[in-house]
Scaffold this active site. Structure first.
Site, PDB file in Angstrom:
ATOM      1  N   TYR A 106     -10.830   5.719 -46.053  1.00 27.63           N
ATOM      2  CA  TYR A 106     -11.957   5.608 -46.980  1.00 27.63           C
ATOM      3  C   TYR A 106     -12.075   4.196 -47.528  1.00 27.63           C
ATOM      4  O   TYR A 106     -11.173   3.736 -48.231  1.00 27.63           O
ATOM      5  CB  TYR A 106     -11.754   6.576 -48.155  1.00 27.63           C
ATOM      6  CG  TYR A 106     -11.952   8.044 -47.841  1.00 27.63           C
ATOM      7  CD1 TYR A 106     -12.413   8.484 -46.605  1.00 27.63           C
ATOM      8  CD2 TYR A 106     -11.686   9.015 -48.808  1.00 27.63           C
ATOM      9  CE1 TYR A 106     -12.595   9.834 -46.344  1.00 27.63           C
ATOM     10  CE2 TYR A 106     -11.875  10.374 -48.554  1.00 27.63           C
ATOM     11  CZ  TYR A 106     -12.324  10.772 -47.317  1.00 27.63           C
ATOM     12  OH  TYR A 106     -12.506  12.113 -47.057  1.00 27.63           O
ATOM     13  N   LYS A 166     -10.209  11.072 -40.564  1.00 31.64           N
ATOM     14  CA  LYS A 166     -11.329  11.681 -41.280  1.00 31.64           C
ATOM     15  C   LYS A 166     -12.105  10.588 -41.997  1.00 31.64           C
ATOM     16  O   LYS A 166     -11.514   9.786 -42.736  1.00 31.64           O
ATOM     17  CB  LYS A 166     -10.803  12.696 -42.302  1.00 31.64           C
ATOM     18  CG  LYS A 166     -11.902  13.384 -43.109  1.00 31.64           C
ATOM     19  CD  LYS A 166     -11.293  14.269 -44.208  1.00 31.64           C
ATOM     20  CE  LYS A 166     -12.386  14.785 -45.151  1.00 31.64           C
ATOM     21  NZ  LYS A 166     -11.808  15.326 -46.401  1.00 31.64           N
TER      22      LYS A 166
END
Lengths: 298, 298, 298, 298, 298
Positions: free
Chosen positions: C172, C203
């Site tokens: 992220y 992810k």
């Protein structure tokens, strides 16, 4: 420092090794001349390449060439350099300088951690069969990082003594809290810290006030069991240099000197002659004039 | 760097392994060509996807495809990538780049820690049976984190040498204290630090002043036992690139070059041809024009 | 990600275990559906108690009830929860999320350390006999703490692979240096970092620009050996959710999805049906409309 | 918390020990009354010496005298105090509070590290033969140091469970990011974190809104496997105190209470009677009025 | 402190050793006189060299000369000094002061880490055969570094007790949060922290309010198992010094005193006489006038 005093943190099995190393460093005189060669990190290339510096000095091997042909107590430099050049200069007495930092960051309090732990130096000494006579470490007293550095220095002394290795501490007042780093009273305080840390030798800079009273305070603070060495500092006039060293050692009771730029910023031949002149003063007690004559003969 | 010099921090039992690795890296010439493939972290996707970049480069495997078909000394990249693609590219000579950081944070002095310790790399080399020829690490000289990084670099060199692994240090002046990171005198200072750390090879950026005097200072600072590699930098004109490499290595005495973008920002076929042209200059001493012709033939 | 690729940092003795775990996660399809249940820390009670949230969700056991009755690849949550509820939900496939932080501190760059080391997870897996299929860790790329986090991520991948455990990294972009965390080029850069770290699955959040070009860049960056999962994000319209997942996986080549709020903010029965509809899309390749019908039947 | 649930991070060999300790703490009721005696650090001498405080409380032994004569689940205090007074108070059930800090620094986000690791507590329990029933640790959720504290808490739970020791976490929202530390929704979020950490019991402060809805959210967040204790807070009216504890435990489903000042700021005799009245409510389910009468009889 | 209380963190095998050391320190009286010689670091050379200080004090050996000829409980100083001078002063009872810092940095909250761990002190005690009776450590309560220091203090007490070594903690309120470091209520709070840490003895500074009420609060806080020592502070009038010590110990119940400057800033002969006068008050319970006469006889 008047006598060989074997500190009690040296294990019984390492006491004679420690004593032999002290005797090698001091050539059985109790006095010590260190050839300081750690400035390729500390001063980057400023001391080694420039219009007034002979080209010899641009090559890192210059320091080894000097060290191998001079009557020094030890050549203090980084382990990486010793590892690289040691096989060609295997007779040089070495002192491994454990920490070094560049001079680039100027507006923060200084800190410099040891690059190696003492166990690694001992392992290196054993495997390389080089003549490693001690280790060195700089403490910036008064820096906001003082706590980390005195902790590390204490551990280095303790562990070096476990290995029978003498320790030279560079005790330098530095940082925003320091108003005059050359104040004799402050230098004596830095010596106090080095003595409490158990250093065998302490290197300090010259006080700005060169009076006997200043030297008295600094050298008294070293006591009977710890030797005080003065740095040579920025390159100075040859006569001044020899006179100063003589006075510090033979008049005020200092243990010796640690010189870098004053030696290596000369061509190889001159550098060797100069180092030997300093050795004659420190180890043989020759007068500055005699040492000077010795130098001219070369 | 003129000779194979086996540093004394390499244990006896690992000396021939170290020597074989140096010979593999330098193809017995004493010179070295590194294919630098660590920028997917350092430059994120800027170097790998864009209107002027062939789509081949968007896929991480592109780097492996180039490396496996070119005559490079080693492909330097992160262990995670090597672990993932190594089974398909098991003949590539690898150099594990231990630290990497993204380019996102711009207003703080840089710091980048090693992702693995050397023992893990040695374990990986053994278990994977890959051809790991060395490790690499970047030091930001002049950063406020310099102390942490020189400590880590010293430990990496020491431990890599314990494993018989050569070390390439990226020595880069960076941080708020640095006014001109391409200043030749400063780059020479960064080389000094790398030499004191015991690096086998040092990668620096080109100085802004490309005069022989600048190259003299930088390459002299490397001494006789440490090889200096110059980075390729931002993608440049092909003729300039080949001429520059030739001059650096065969005129000024550099040990070689480390190129990334200049190679991989081409289609696979072109990239391989270009890498082989550079290898011809560095390893075979071919003139730039000859290398150029070689390239056109592909 | 097209094939099972066993990374070379997995020891020989653990390769079949790793392969079995990958096959269990992907149900032999190469695709993956993660039920993300780590938000009780990340979002505190915001996602779990409120006027629009069924009371079922207020109880931590709700997540386990869903996980035990749905066809998920793994339920990702903290070890403490798994330890407490695992004896009642012993058949659930778990992925231990190693780090988590609350959302309270907003004006500092984010950092979140692993709560456990991988060795403890492996010990827990062995002692508890639970079905632990992997570990997960979030990296905030671009945070001033990026260096600490990529170091920790690299160690987690290395050590998890030593234990035969697959790793899912949440990559992220976050922190003051990040202007648009949903920029596709930046997300692709974050993928690059995760690939260099050796992640098995990565992810990321959806890019703000949902064009094929954006997805191409992101998924290409994953290469052939690392699977890309997209997060579900804030609860969205059911049709949109199913269509988006289908498109990401079966049109653009993503490996799967990781959903939390979109699933658990429903009553138990609805949540299970919804999870199974998503599984039908990801694992069975069913069209969104077919999955929708499946859902209505429940 | 409705049942004894043995977490799966407790090794088989320690499960019955853990169960015995839980039963001792809860006197087989599933409920818990902690006598909190860690404030001599947390509040320095403010709670122990002053015009309204009986002189008994000035002596650290006062806490031990109360603990040894009351029907408490455990006396929570620092290991140093337990080591000093334990030989005279060997029957007291102890819970070792692992971290504590003074209240002097007010304008920085709070952080408090564990003074000991769990292995040392287990060693101490074994060597001292004292009745150590658990360990405790405070987490400041929302502090900028949250990451360090949740990491340490996770390790403490994991290692305590390895030793068969139950864990009580004090989960306190604190720091500049916290606008209202008594907000029920925030307290429920802190409970979420404690549950994810695997705590056996969680101590929180009372919400400012004492409505059933607030208690519902907080206690629901604890789930079925983790007990919620409410702190007594600043010394309050006796009737209020007993009524509040009764309501929290027997109406809203809390597991119990942890009281300090409300107990020890009385003369020894009164303090013991009061502690026993609280025990009657928590463990025996007596109504506040009955407990009150019990108190008056003493 | 009324009785010898053997803390339960001392292993059975070390209890008699601990008891012998306590008896040696207190000369079987339960009272203690420490000669504090750690100021060569704490105050640098300010206390040791100056117009009003005899030249004797400039030499570090002065402290050893005093310690070896006086009836002190222990001479507290740094291990490095003890290692250097110990072989000449092998009968002195020593207490190793583990942390020390200079007084140069004034505008940051103080922190001082232990220079050695307790295991090293125990190893040193064994190898040197010196009479090491305990260890000491300063905690700056209220400093922003309090958390690190109480953690380290707790570990030191725990590990020293494992070795049968008594611990003296200097508990000093310091830092920007402290408005009046001589406030009796605050000093009592610092005592609370030291007691919770398990200290055997606690050294505090005198409160500014010298009333019995102040002393009552401070000494009560020490409880029955921990001895309170008062520092001598800046050199004071001889009569005041002796009267104050007598009152603190024999009227208010303090355990003793720790004096530095008041002793060593005299010529050797006077310093020894003064130390013995203080010992007569503390250990023999002589009245100040009697001690005074004893002093004049020397």
């Amino acid at each position: 420092m008047n006598k060989i005093n074997i500190p009690l943190d040296i294990p019984l099995a390492k006491r004679s090794l420690y004593e032999r190393r002290i005797n090698a460093l001091t050539k059985n005189t109790g006095r010590l001349f260190i050839f300081a060669g750690d400035q390729r990190v500390e001063h980057l290339n400023d001391d080694f390449f420039g219009p007034e510096i002979p080209l010899d000095d641009a090559d890192p091997e210059h320091l080894f060439r000097i060290a191998s042909s001079s009557r020094i107590g030890a050549f203090a430099t980084q382990l990486g350099l010793i590892a690289k050049y040691g096989s060609s200069y295997s007779k040089v007495p070495y002192l491994v300088k454990l920490n070094s930092k560049s001079n680039l960051v100027k507006d923060e309090d200084p800190y410099s951690a040891a690059w190696y732990d003492v166990r690694q130096v001992a392992q290196f000494a054993k495997n390389s069969k080089l003549n490693i006579l001690g280790v060195g470490y700089t403490v910036y007293v008064g820096s906001t990082f003082e706590t980390a550095m005195v902790h590390e220095a204490a551990q280095i002394v303790y562990q070096a003594h476990q290995e029978g290795l003498p320790v030279l501490l560079w005790m330098y007042p530095r940082g925003k809290a320091i108003q005059n780093k050359a104040d004799a009273h402050l230098i004596a305080g830095a010596v106090n810290v080095g003595v409490a840390l158990g250093a065998d030798f302490i290197k300090v800079n010259k006080p700005d006030d060169l009076s006997p009273h200043s030297y008295l305070e600094i050298i008294k603070a070293g006591g009977n069991c710890t030797g005080i060495l003065f740095a040579g500092g920025a390159a100075s006039n040859l006569d001044d240099l020899l006179n100063t060293i003589y006075t510090q050692v033979h008049r005020f009771g200092a243990t010796g000197a640690a010189l870098g730029r004053n030696i290596h910023q000369h061509s190889l031949k001159e550098a060797i002659a100069l180092a030997n002149a300093v050795a004659a003063i420190i180890y043989d007690g020759q007068a500055p004039e005699a040492a000077r004559r010795l130098l001219l003969k070369n």
